[in-house]
Design an enzyme around this catalytic site. Structure first.
Site, PDB file in Angstrom:
ATOM      1  N   LYS A 112       0.814  -1.226   0.000  1.00  0.00           N
ATOM      2  CA  LYS A 112       0.000   0.000   0.000  1.00  0.00           C
ATOM      3  C   LYS A 112       0.841   1.266   0.000  1.00  0.00           C
ATOM      4  O   LYS A 112       0.431   2.278  -0.556  1.00  0.00           O
ATOM      5  CB  LYS A 112      -0.983   0.004   1.180  1.00  0.00           C
ATOM      6  N   LYS A 195      -4.511  -9.649  -5.424  1.00  0.00           N
ATOM      7  CA  LYS A 195      -5.789 -10.027  -4.835  1.00  0.00           C
ATOM      8  C   LYS A 195      -6.873  -9.025  -5.231  1.00  0.00           C
ATOM      9  O   LYS A 195      -6.586  -7.858  -5.491  1.00  0.00           O
ATOM     10  CB  LYS A 195      -5.682 -10.176  -3.316  1.00  0.00           C
ATOM     11  N   LYS A 198     -11.271  -3.875  -2.670  1.00  0.00           N
ATOM     12  CA  LYS A 198     -12.258  -2.819  -2.904  1.00  0.00           C
ATOM     13  C   LYS A 198     -11.600  -1.506  -3.250  1.00  0.00           C
ATOM     14  O   LYS A 198     -12.232  -0.639  -3.857  1.00  0.00           O
ATOM     15  CB  LYS A 198     -13.232  -2.696  -1.725  1.00  0.00           C
TER      16      LYS A 198
HETATM   17  P1  ATP Z   1      -8.752  -2.487   0.803  1.00  0.00           P
HETATM   18  O1  ATP Z   1      -8.409  -2.592  -0.651  1.00  0.00           O
HETATM   19  O2  ATP Z   1      -9.255  -1.129   1.210  1.00  0.00           O
HETATM   20  O3  ATP Z   1      -7.649  -2.994   1.711  1.00  0.00           O
HETATM   21  P2  ATP Z   1     -10.040  -5.057   0.961  1.00  0.00           P
HETATM   22  O4  ATP Z   1     -10.935  -5.497  -0.138  1.00  0.00           O
HETATM   23  O5  ATP Z   1      -8.670  -5.630   1.027  1.00  0.00           O
HETATM   24  O6  ATP Z   1     -10.012  -3.457   0.990  1.00  0.00           O
HETATM   25  P3  ATP Z   1     -10.305  -5.211   3.831  1.00  0.00           P
HETATM   26  O7  ATP Z   1     -11.287  -4.367   4.560  1.00  0.00           O
HETATM   27  O8  ATP Z   1      -8.873  -4.794   3.845  1.00  0.00           O
HETATM   28  O9  ATP Z   1     -10.818  -5.374   2.314  1.00  0.00           O
HETATM   29  O10 ATP Z   1     -10.408  -6.704   4.373  1.00  0.00           O
HETATM   30  C1  ATP Z   1     -11.599  -7.213   4.979  1.00  0.00           C
HETATM   31  C2  ATP Z   1     -11.549  -8.728   5.039  1.00  0.00           C
HETATM   32  O11 ATP Z   1     -11.709  -9.269   3.715  1.00  0.00           O
HETATM   33  C3  ATP Z   1     -10.237  -9.297   5.563  1.00  0.00           C
HETATM   34  O12 ATP Z   1     -10.519 -10.432   6.357  1.00  0.00           O
HETATM   35  C4  ATP Z   1      -9.504  -9.710   4.321  1.00  0.00           C
HETATM   36  O13 ATP Z   1      -8.571 -10.738   4.542  1.00  0.00           O
HETATM   37  C5  ATP Z   1     -10.650 -10.183   3.450  1.00  0.00           C
HETATM   38  N1  ATP Z   1     -10.330 -10.078   2.033  1.00  0.00           N
HETATM   39  C6  ATP Z   1     -10.021  -8.931   1.375  1.00  0.00           C
HETATM   40  N2  ATP Z   1      -9.783  -9.181   0.081  1.00  0.00           N
HETATM   41  C7  ATP Z   1      -9.934 -10.533  -0.073  1.00  0.00           C
HETATM   42  C8  ATP Z   1      -9.817 -11.409  -1.194  1.00  0.00           C
HETATM   43  N3  ATP Z   1      -9.490 -10.923  -2.382  1.00  0.00           N
HETATM   44  N4  ATP Z   1     -10.055 -12.725  -0.998  1.00  0.00           N
HETATM   45  C9  ATP Z   1     -10.400 -13.210   0.221  1.00  0.00           C
HETATM   46  N5  ATP Z   1     -10.521 -12.432   1.322  1.00  0.00           N
HETATM   47  C10 ATP Z   1     -10.294 -11.108   1.179  1.00  0.00           C
HETATM   48 MG    MG Z   2      -7.304  -4.949   2.508  1.00  0.00          MG
END
Ligand code: ATP
Ligand code: MG
Length: 333
Positions: A112, A195, A198
């Site tokens: 990040k 991965k 969002k």
């Molecule tokens: P950001 O991009 O803002 O970090 P994010 O999509 O990674 O958002 P988070 O809020 O950081 O979402 O993570 C919330 C939960 O979702 C965590 O438990 C994380 O491990 C899970 N998670 C996030 N992305 C994935 C993915 N691609 N596959 C499986 N689990 C995920």
């Molecule tokens: Mg995340």
């Protein structure tokens, strides 16, 4: 006693990765009868810039997503991180326990902060100490997360161990990450080595929980793949990350596994498999997105639910923070 905590950042709309890797499993744990706390971690979200109005909307939308996917505020404590100030208070203590070197090794920080780490926020660097506070403020024993958060839960254990050692106490538990199921790491639709997130700048990289049927079908149709037919067994996916990702998603959405999916679809071209996947995704996600949209019509009700959740969370958090301050040597009078 076992206790589950987990959180999701209101840093954008919920994705299929969040649903399969996190929320869906949060619901299973709720139904298992363990005490469960689930959080919208807004203090984490602002470690990268969030427009204030967008943050408010995304926080309510995340609450709606939790509820629509099956988190029941009567069974789980559902709340917003900043409404329980003890998170920030314990995080400060942990900022003095955690070491710079530990933080520097975190892959999320490296990803990040990117090349211009000097310009990243101090909060982004300290993110894992706040996450340790989220978890340990409730003496949570289990944290369901996606694969990408495993390192942060391990760091939480390091912080707990160092605190216990430095102060000569046996106060914070050694929390276990719970990373299981067919979709612990859903990959980007545009790049099989990243991965799904969002916060990815490309909306085409992810399926949002609020996408309609056309958007879902379009994104899956345009998802990057190789040109070969699907293999008959999992070994055939070894060097094919994009193909593996789509099959994984299919397996997770159909509560199946990769081997049995491939027994059914092996030999088919993507032109045939992608519409099957799109239909399945729409069938599974549309009831949730419809319910989310309905809940979003009543933001006051969402605010009331999470306000009550914060009161419940504080009942657990306050004595643990007070005890922590006492252990550290802070006067409580
Ligand atoms: P950001 O991009 O803002 O970090 P994010 O999509 O990674 O958002 P988070 O809020 O950081 O979402 O993570 C919330 C939960 O979702 C965590 O438990 C994380 O491990 C899970 N998670 C996030 N992305 C994935 C993915 N691609 N596959 C499986 N689990 C995920
Ligand atoms: Mg995340």
């Amino acid at each position: 006693t076992p206790r589950v905590f987990s959180g999701i950042q209101p840093s954008g709309g919920l994705t299929l990765g969040n649903y399969l890797g996190a929320i869906r499993r949060f619901v299973d744990m709720q139904e298992s009868g363990i005490q469960t706390l689930y959080c919208m971690v807004d203090l984490h979200a602002i470690t990268v810039w969030q427009d204030p109005d967008a943050l408010r909307r995304q926080t309510r939308e995340l609450a709606a997503g939790y509820i629509a996917a099956g988190i029941d505020p009567a069974k789980s404590i559902l709340f917003n991180q900043s409404q329980v100030p003890e998170h920030a208070q314990l995080a400060w203590i942990f900022n003095t326990v955690a070491r710079m070197g530990w933080m520097q090794r975190m892959t999320q920080w490296k990803d990040k902060a990117g090349k211009n780490a000097q310009n990243a926020s101090l909060g982004l660097f300290a993110y894992p100490a706040l996450m340790a506070a989220d978890i340990l403020l409730y003496h949570a024993t289990h944290v369901p997360v996606g694969e990408d958060q495993k390192q942060h839960v391990e760091l939480t254990r390091d912080i707990a161990a160092k605190f216990n050692h430095d102060y000569g106490v046996d106060f914070f538990p050694m929390t276990e990450p719970v990373i299981e199921g067919a979709a612990t790491r859903v990959m980007s639709l545009r790049d099989g080595s990243k991965k799904m997130s969002k916060s990815d700048p490309s909306d085409m990289s992810r399926i949002n929980m609020t996408d309609d049927a056309d958007a879902i079908a379009n994104k899956i149709r345009k998802a990057r793949t190789d040109a070969d037919a699907l293999p008959g067994e999992p070994d055939g996916l070894a060097e094919r990350p994009e193909a593996r990702n789509l099959v994984n998603i299919y397996a997770a959405l159909s509560d199946s596994d990769v081997a049995s999916v491939l027994r059914d679809v092996g030999g088919r071209q993507f032109s045939e498999f992608k519409p099957m996947l799109a239909d399945l995704a729409v069938a599974k996600l549309s009831p949730i997105s419809t319910e989310m949209a309905r809940l979003m019509q009543a933001p006051d009700e969402i605010d009331a639910i999470i306000g009550a959740g914060a009161q419940e969370a504080r009942k657990i958090a306050t004595p643990i923070l007070e005890k922590t301050y006492d252990i550290v040597g802070m006067i409580r009078s």
